[in-house]
Design a protein around this motif. Structure first.
Motif, PDB file in Angstrom:
ATOM      1  N   LEU A  37       0.838  -1.193   0.000  1.00  0.00           N
ATOM      2  CA  LEU A  37       0.000   0.000   0.000  1.00  0.00           C
ATOM      3  C   LEU A  37       0.876   1.246   0.000  1.00  0.00           C
ATOM      4  N   ASP A  38       1.920   1.236  -0.819  1.00  0.00           N
ATOM      5  CA  ASP A  38       2.871   2.347  -0.881  1.00  0.00           C
ATOM      6  C   ASP A  38       2.646   3.136  -2.172  1.00  0.00           C
ATOM      7  N   PRO A  39       2.269   4.411  -2.070  1.00  0.00           N
ATOM      8  CA  PRO A  39       2.036   5.195  -3.303  1.00  0.00           C
ATOM      9  C   PRO A  39       3.312   5.678  -3.975  1.00  0.00           C
ATOM     10  N   TYR A  40       4.471   5.558  -3.298  1.00  0.00           N
ATOM     11  CA  TYR A  40       5.714   6.072  -3.860  1.00  0.00           C
ATOM     12  C   TYR A  40       6.797   4.995  -3.806  1.00  0.00           C
ATOM     13  N   PRO A  41       6.826   4.103  -4.770  1.00  0.00           N
ATOM     14  CA  PRO A  41       7.923   3.124  -4.789  1.00  0.00           C
ATOM     15  C   PRO A  41       9.252   3.830  -4.990  1.00  0.00           C
ATOM     16  N   PRO A  42      10.268   3.527  -4.171  1.00  0.00           N
ATOM     17  CA  PRO A  42      11.565   4.183  -4.327  1.00  0.00           C
ATOM     18  C   PRO A  42      12.253   3.753  -5.617  1.00  0.00           C
ATOM     19  N   ILE A  43      13.007   4.662  -6.203  1.00  0.00           N
ATOM     20  CA  ILE A  43      13.622   4.381  -7.502  1.00  0.00           C
ATOM     21  C   ILE A  43      15.123   4.120  -7.390  1.00  0.00           C
ATOM     22  N   GLY A  44      15.757   4.524  -6.314  1.00  0.00           N
ATOM     23  CA  GLY A  44      17.175   4.275  -6.151  1.00  0.00           C
ATOM     24  C   GLY A  44      18.025   5.171  -7.024  1.00  0.00           C
ATOM     25  N   THR A  45      19.335   4.965  -6.932  1.00  0.00           N
ATOM     26  CA  THR A  45      20.306   5.724  -7.710  1.00  0.00           C
ATOM     27  C   THR A  45      21.132   4.765  -8.548  1.00  0.00           C
ATOM     28  N   LYS A  46      21.206   5.006  -9.846  1.00  0.00           N
ATOM     29  CA  LYS A  46      21.953   4.130 -10.723  1.00  0.00           C
ATOM     30  C   LYS A  46      23.425   4.511 -10.701  1.00  0.00           C
ATOM     31  N   ILE A  47      24.276   3.529 -10.388  1.00  0.00           N
ATOM     32  CA  ILE A  47      25.717   3.713 -10.353  1.00  0.00           C
ATOM     33  C   ILE A  47      26.335   2.656 -11.257  1.00  0.00           C
ATOM     34  N   GLY A  48      26.609   3.032 -12.487  1.00  0.00           N
ATOM     35  CA  GLY A  48      27.121   2.060 -13.443  1.00  0.00           C
ATOM     36  C   GLY A  48      26.110   0.960 -13.677  1.00  0.00           C
ATOM     37  N   SER A  49      26.516  -0.266 -13.436  1.00  0.00           N
ATOM     38  CA  SER A  49      25.612  -1.410 -13.590  1.00  0.00           C
ATOM     39  C   SER A  49      25.003  -1.830 -12.263  1.00  0.00           C
ATOM     40  N   PHE A  50      24.957  -0.899 -11.287  1.00  0.00           N
ATOM     41  CA  PHE A  50      24.378  -1.184  -9.981  1.00  0.00           C
ATOM     42  C   PHE A  50      23.296  -0.158  -9.660  1.00  0.00           C
ATOM     43  N   LEU A  51      22.408  -0.517  -8.744  1.00  0.00           N
ATOM     44  CA  LEU A  51      21.419   0.394  -8.197  1.00  0.00           C
ATOM     45  C   LEU A  51      21.633   0.491  -6.691  1.00  0.00           C
ATOM     46  N   LEU A  52      21.629   1.724  -6.177  1.00  0.00           N
ATOM     47  CA  LEU A  52      21.839   1.965  -4.762  1.00  0.00           C
ATOM     48  C   LEU A  52      20.541   2.461  -4.128  1.00  0.00           C
ATOM     49  N   PHE A  53      20.130   1.807  -3.044  1.00  0.00           N
ATOM     50  CA  PHE A  53      18.936   2.193  -2.297  1.00  0.00           C
ATOM     51  C   PHE A  53      19.358   2.511  -0.864  1.00  0.00           C
ATOM     52  N   THR A  54      18.913   3.635  -0.358  1.00  0.00           N
ATOM     53  CA  THR A  54      19.295   4.066   0.981  1.00  0.00           C
ATOM     54  C   THR A  54      18.060   4.470   1.777  1.00  0.00           C
ATOM     55  N   THR A  55      18.137   4.278   3.089  1.00  0.00           N
ATOM     56  CA  THR A  55      17.084   4.715   3.996  1.00  0.00           C
ATOM     57  C   THR A  55      17.713   5.255   5.270  1.00  0.00           C
ATOM     58  N   LEU A  56      17.008   6.153   5.907  1.00  0.00           N
ATOM     59  CA  LEU A  56      17.416   6.680   7.207  1.00  0.00           C
ATOM     60  C   LEU A  56      16.149   6.905   8.022  1.00  0.00           C
ATOM     61  N   GLU A  57      16.046   6.180   9.115  1.00  0.00           N
ATOM     62  CA  GLU A  57      14.865   6.278   9.967  1.00  0.00           C
ATOM     63  C   GLU A  57      15.262   6.830  11.325  1.00  0.00           C
TER      64      GLU A  57
END
Length: 582
Positions: free
Chosen positions: A206-226
């Motif tokens: 039930l998430d209206p905003y799926p995170p897109i991450g950051t593309k770094i070459g042939s990798f994707l980086l996902f970060t969170t801070l709670e």
């Protein structure tokens, strides 16, 4: 003249034969058209077919991703659960099975030849014995996703979501903002659940905003801070309640490859807390892990997993003290798995090694050793699964373990090294259905201490991870876990522990989600009169302010009852904070 008449006669004969052949062809053409399996409404060009529905969590090349885990460190996922529209599955003999309309069309490699032609009804290849059910052919493993369950296990994909969990039971209940797929197996059990811990199934998000991450070459980086404010009315889980407030910070990052073959993932997470009055309860925990997948063929792969977990023991753990300092726990894990698919049958062979060690702690101004709790766990398992359809799978999971202690337990002088077996049989409903998804199983556990000085631990295993979409805005989730946990209680060979959680999540608006639930836990200390049970109730809300921030608040009530004198307690926990993600 005679020759002319012969030529004219021959022409008439040829004309008659041609006319008969035309009539014969018309008759057979009508008969063939009547055998076409597609109704007239299904005739369409290759380029106009409807897109296939989403089949399973994947990691796409573009920005179309799914939901991040509700709590990166709490759930152990350390990053988002990416989803994307699955590629059009191609079947045998160049036939594409269109999951949207359930009709066969030409494969993409035939599109150039068919371009500009008139639509013609086409035959479906005659099914052969052993062919998969032609509803939705399984999509190939997607880039960046490391599935320790192997191909064909649609309900359980990607990596573990509860391999690492140093929190107390009240913090890990299924209804505390975690969607279905959460496994509240306690760290104190020191053994991952071989059926469900590899699951990253998120039920109906039930998430209206799926995170897109950051593309770094042939990798994707996902970060969170709670970051959140936390108040616990009974911080030490004691009959004499002492409350305190704290600031909690949980950073997390996940780096996933985006290759056409093979996959690598690196994950890291931290848990920091700062209490106002009792600094002994501050958390300084972290987890780092690496996963890899080597694709041997389209139906087989090898996977590996390495991780280190460091944190402080919870006050509500099985062997924990409610006074004194808390020991640090270090857990090193290594796992390997081989997956092979034989049409509808998928087989997995895996092995697991877990090294758990405890530091000393101070109790009544005396240094107390916990070296009798250090041990190594070795596990070997096999897991066959049969696919009846994309909506129904049957599986069995059979595992054997050896728990190796270095020294006898201080409480009774008995060495706790043991061997055990786990037998589980269940069904999975996959993650394709729009109504019911998840897995449920029943099983049997047996754990016997090697020296036979204490009785064996036997018990029924009930495990579940189900999500039911009551309406498009309401999701009901049920989770259950059960296993044999270790204990240093005198003359007890182990603890049969069971956890159950029921949670309801509802979207009041597109951006406001509420949740409420109840949980129940039981612990039976074998060969003793000790028994424990805990009831938990909670409510919470999440407000998705924008694509990178989520505001949340939670309230929990805990009622813990023990057969031991002066051990029962109650607690109230309030949390409010913000989650930043990308």
């Amino acid at each position: 003249m005679a020759g002319g008449r012969k030529i004219v006669g021959l022409v008439h004969v040829l004309a008659a034969l041609a006319g008969a052949g035309a009539m014969f062809a018309c008759v057979f053409a009508g008969s063939a058209a009547a055998q076409i399996l597609d109704p007239p409404g299904w005739r369409t060009t290759v380029t106009s077919r409807p897109p296939a529905p989403r089949l399973r969590p994947t990691l796409p090349d573009d920005a179309s991703t799914g939901e991040e885990d509700a709590r990166a460190f709490d759930s152990g996922a350390f990053g988002p659960n990416e989803t994307a529209r699955a590629p059009q599955p191609v079947g045998v003999d160049g036939i594409v099975e269109d999951a949207g309309g359930l009709r066969p069309t030409l494969a993409d490699d035939d599109a150039a030849e068919s371009e500009g032609e008139e639509d013609q009804p086409r035959r479906v290849r005659v099914p052969q014995d052993g062919d998969p059910v032609s509803v939705i052919e399984e999509a190939a493993v997607q880039d960046g996703i490391i599935d320790l369950n192997g191909p064909g296990e649609t309900a359980e994909v990607q990596a573990e979501i509860t391999e690492f969990d140093l929190r107390s039971p009240e913090d890990i209940r299924a209804f505390a903002g975690e969607p279905a797929g959460f496994d509240p197996l306690l760290l104190q059990a020191n053994e991952q659940n071989p059926v469900f811990s590899p699951s990253n199934f998120q039920g109906f998000l039930l998430d209206p905003y799926p995170p897109i991450g950051t593309k770094i070459g042939s990798f994707l980086l996902f970060t969170t801070l709670e970051a959140n404010y936390d108040y616990n009315s009974n911080l030490f889980a004691s009959p004499n309640a002492l409350g305190d407030s704290s600031l909690e910070v949980r950073p997390a990052a996940r780096l996933a490859s985006n290759w056409s073959r093979h996959a690598v993932e690196l994950r890291a997470s931290g848990d920091l807390s700062y209490h106002d009055r009792y600094s002994s309860e501050d958390d300084r925990a972290y987890v780092v892990e690496g996963l890899g997948r080597v694709d041997i063929t389209s139906r087989s792969n090898l996977q590996g997993f390495l991780a280190r977990e460091y944190g402080q023991e919870s006050r509500s753990a099985i062997n924990a003290e409610s006074a004194g300092t808390r020991p640090n726990i270090t857990v090193d894990r290594a796992r390997a798995a081989y997956n092979q698919r034989f049409n509808r049958l998928t087989m997995q062979l895996r092995g697991n090694i877990v090294d758990t060690s405890y530091s000393t702690n101070v109790f009544d101004d005396q240094t107390q050793s916990n070296s009798d709790r250090d041990y190594m766990l070795y596990e070997q398992a096999v897991r066959p699964m049969w696919e009846f359809s994309p909506y129904l799978f049957a599986f069995a999971d059979i595992s054997f373990n050896q728990r190796d202690y270095k020294i006898p337990t201080f409480s009774d002088g008995i060495l706790r090294s043991s061997t055990g077996e786990r037998y589980r049989f269940g069904v999975s409903f996959g993650d394709v259905s729009q109504v019911l998804r998840g897995t449920i199983s029943l099983g049997y556990a047996h754990q016997q201490i090697d020296n036979h000085l204490l009785p064996a631990v036997d018990g029924l295993l009930i495990d579940a991870d189900l999500a039911w979409a009551v309406t498009p805005l309401t999701v009901l989730s049920f989770t259950a876990t059960s296993d044999v946990a270790e204990t240093t209680t005198a003359y007890s060979p182990g603890v049969m522990e069971r956890n159950y959680g029921l949670e309801a999540r509802h979207s009041f608006t597109r951006y406001l989600v509420g949740n409420a639930g109840v949980g129940y836990m039981t612990r039976n200390f074998i060969n003793t009169d000790y028994n424990e049970e805990q009831f938990t109730a909670a409510v919470g809300t999440e407000y998705y302010a924008n694509s990178w921030s989520v505001l949340f608040a939670r309230y929990q009530h805990i009622d813990f009852q023990s057969s031991q004198a002066q051990s029962s307690y109650t607690a109230e926990i309030v949390q409010a904070g913000v989650r930043l993600r990308h």
